[in-house]
Design a protein around this motif. Structure first.
Motif, PDB file in Angstrom:
ATOM      1  N   TRP A 152       0.810  -1.227   0.000  1.00 21.89           N
ATOM      2  CA  TRP A 152       0.000   0.000   0.000  1.00 21.89           C
ATOM      3  C   TRP A 152       0.840   1.272   0.000  1.00 21.89           C
ATOM      4  CZ3 TRP A 152      -0.001   3.758   3.922  1.00 21.89           C
ATOM      5  CH2 TRP A 152       0.729   3.429   5.069  1.00 21.89           C
ATOM      6  N   TYR A 156      -9.422   1.315   3.704  1.00 22.03           N
ATOM      7  CA  TYR A 156     -10.108   0.835   2.504  1.00 22.03           C
ATOM      8  C   TYR A 156     -11.462   1.522   2.327  1.00 22.03           C
ATOM      9  CZ  TYR A 156     -13.012  -2.456  -0.171  1.00 22.03           C
ATOM     10  OH  TYR A 156     -13.906  -3.031  -1.064  1.00 22.03           O
ATOM     11  N   THR A 162      -5.823  -2.057  -2.614  1.00 12.29           N
ATOM     12  CA  THR A 162      -4.539  -2.384  -1.981  1.00 12.29           C
ATOM     13  C   THR A 162      -4.684  -2.440  -0.459  1.00 12.29           C
ATOM     14  OG1 THR A 162      -3.868  -0.046  -1.924  1.00 12.29           O
ATOM     15  CG2 THR A 162      -3.225  -1.335  -3.868  1.00 12.29           C
ATOM     16  N   PHE A 163      -5.525  -1.577   0.086  1.00 12.85           N
ATOM     17  CA  PHE A 163      -5.727  -1.564   1.540  1.00 12.85           C
ATOM     18  C   PHE A 163      -6.480  -2.812   2.005  1.00 12.85           C
ATOM     19  CE2 PHE A 163      -5.501   2.896   0.181  1.00 12.85           C
ATOM     20  CZ  PHE A 163      -4.395   3.296   0.903  1.00 12.85           C
ATOM     21  N   CYS A 181      -3.978  -5.653   1.952  1.00  7.54           N
ATOM     22  CA  CYS A 181      -3.064  -5.587   3.089  1.00  7.54           C
ATOM     23  C   CYS A 181      -3.772  -5.855   4.406  1.00  7.54           C
ATOM     24  CB  CYS A 181      -2.370  -4.220   3.115  1.00  7.54           C
ATOM     25  SG  CYS A 181      -1.248  -3.981   1.720  1.00  7.54           S
TER      26      CYS A 181
END
Length: 410
Positions: free
Chosen positions: A20, A86, A165-166, A169
């Motif tokens: 991220w 997110y 991406t969040f 992760c």
């Protein structure tokens, strides 16, 4: 078997960070309409985390809890915060979450090392084989974003795909948090209760600054973090904005380069000495930013790729060699304190200033079409060159890192 378990820990640890952090600037500018100053604030959370981390590790984790347990708790909390990131829809809701996340994440960098070192008989021979899996995790996170999920293409970015991406992760953080409970027990060392706050923060090592050459190196280390911040904050948004395909995947060239030049570093120091090694590292920063200033997504894309690939020289030849130089100058008495001091000064204070400056410069060069990247990259190129020239004139220590501390004091 134990090496595999520790390798998985390192892989997930840096997969999360690389998954991220590299695309953060692009996401904030393109999806949350953040200004350069706001993006600088978001990246500065890394520095605040680095500044606060010694308190969490030195005052709490190392004294009262098993390292693997607090590592698990921090990553589980990080998973919840990542999910919050997110779902964030504006910078006002995003910033508090990323600040708390980095305050919790930065201490885990020391904790994974603690868990690893306590399980090794000879860390000097074994640790590199474990730590390399962290770099592989960072690389694979970037490759997944660009080539597996295609989240960083122009249309995907416009559609908000980088938000995923969040979530990725968050899932990885949850997995690592649960996994950490299965790691070998790493209880606090009995003698960690004896150290005071001054020792924990590395302040005992301030007496190293009495050495004129080390003081010059120390100042140069803080100053060179200003151009370093430009890379972390602006490289991915720059590549995405000018139309470079799969920018996040291409940026993994920097980590691949880091591994290769890490292997060359001991040979280079032995052959040329610490001064030349540090000079080459600083020169590489100026060269890479000049390449970014003059390169483009068309015929000049090779300049951008060379600039990215120089990351190994930039980082290893200055920051890693600087850690080696610090270790040699500190001697046995202040080794740990000196490393804490230089980390606090560079990743804490130095990069905090760097991200602030990078935000101001980026905002100054905003145009109707996006940004004047030539002007943005020329600033850190000239700044790094100025730091190099000052270091070249003032630093007189021509000896290798084998010099004993006592012999170098003035």
């Amino acid at each position: 078997m134990l090496r595999t378990r520790l390798g998985i820990m390192m892989f997930l640890q840096f997969f999360i960070w690389g998954g991220w952090f590299v695309t953060l600037g692009t996401f904030l500018s393109q999806n949350l309409d953040a200004t350069g100053g706001q993006i600088g604030m978001a990246f500065s959370t890394q520095s605040w985390g680095a500044i606060i981390a010694p308190f969490i590790i030195g005052l709490i984790a190392d004294r009262y809890f098993n390292a693997e347990r607090i590592l698990a708790i921090l990553h589980l909390a990080g998973a919840a915060l990542m999910f919050g990131l997110y779902r964030s829809q504006d910078f006002a809701s995003f910033y508090p979450l990323v600040l708390v996340y980095m305050i919790l994440y930065m201490p885990t960098l020391a904790l994974v090392n603690s868990v690893s070192f306590r399980q090794m008989r000879d860390p000097s021979q074994e640790f590199a084989k474990i730590r390399v899996w962290g770099t592989i995790g960072w690389i694979l996170a970037g490759l997944a974003i660009s080539y597996l999920f295609s989240w960083d293409g122009a249309e995907a970015i416009a559609g908000g795909a980088l938000r995923n991406t969040f979530l990725m992760c968050a899932i990885a953080s949850l997995a690592l948090g649960v996994y950490c409970f299965t790691l070998p027990a790493t209880p606090p060392k009995a003698d960690t209760r004896k150290g005071g706050l001054k020792e924990i923060l590395g302040l005992d090592a301030l007496q190293l600054l009495r050495d004129r050459n080390y003081a010059i190196f120390f100042i140069a280390s803080v100053l060179i973090c200003i151009p370093l911040a430009f890379y972390y904050q602006n490289a991915n948004p720059f590549l995405a904005e000018i139309g470079v395909a799969n920018p996040t995947g291409k940026m993994t060239l920097g980590q691949i380069s880091e591994v290769l030049f890490m292997l060359l570093l001991p040979v280079f120091i032995h052959r040329f000495g610490i001064k030349i090694t540090l000079i080459v590292g600083m020169l590489a920063w100026a060269v890479r930013y000049a390449l970014f200033a003059f390169g483009d997504a068309g015929e000049g894309v090779y300049m951008l790729l060379i600039g990215i690939a120089l990351h190994g020289v930039c980082y290893d030849f200055f920051f890693v060699s600087g850690q080696i130089y610090t270790d040699a100058r500190a001697g046995e008495r202040f080794q740990s304190a000196a490393q804490g001091m230089i980390t606090l000064a560079t990743y804490g204070v130095g990069m905090l200033i760097g991200f602030w400056v990078a935000g101001l410069v980026t905002d100054h060069y905003v145009t109707a079409e996006g940004h004047d990247w030539y002007g943005i990259w020329l600033f850190p190129a000239l700044f790094a060159l100025a730091v190099l020239l000052l270091f070249l004139v003032a630093f007189k220590d021509k000896d290798s890192t084998s010099t004993k501390p006592e012999a170098s004091r003035t």
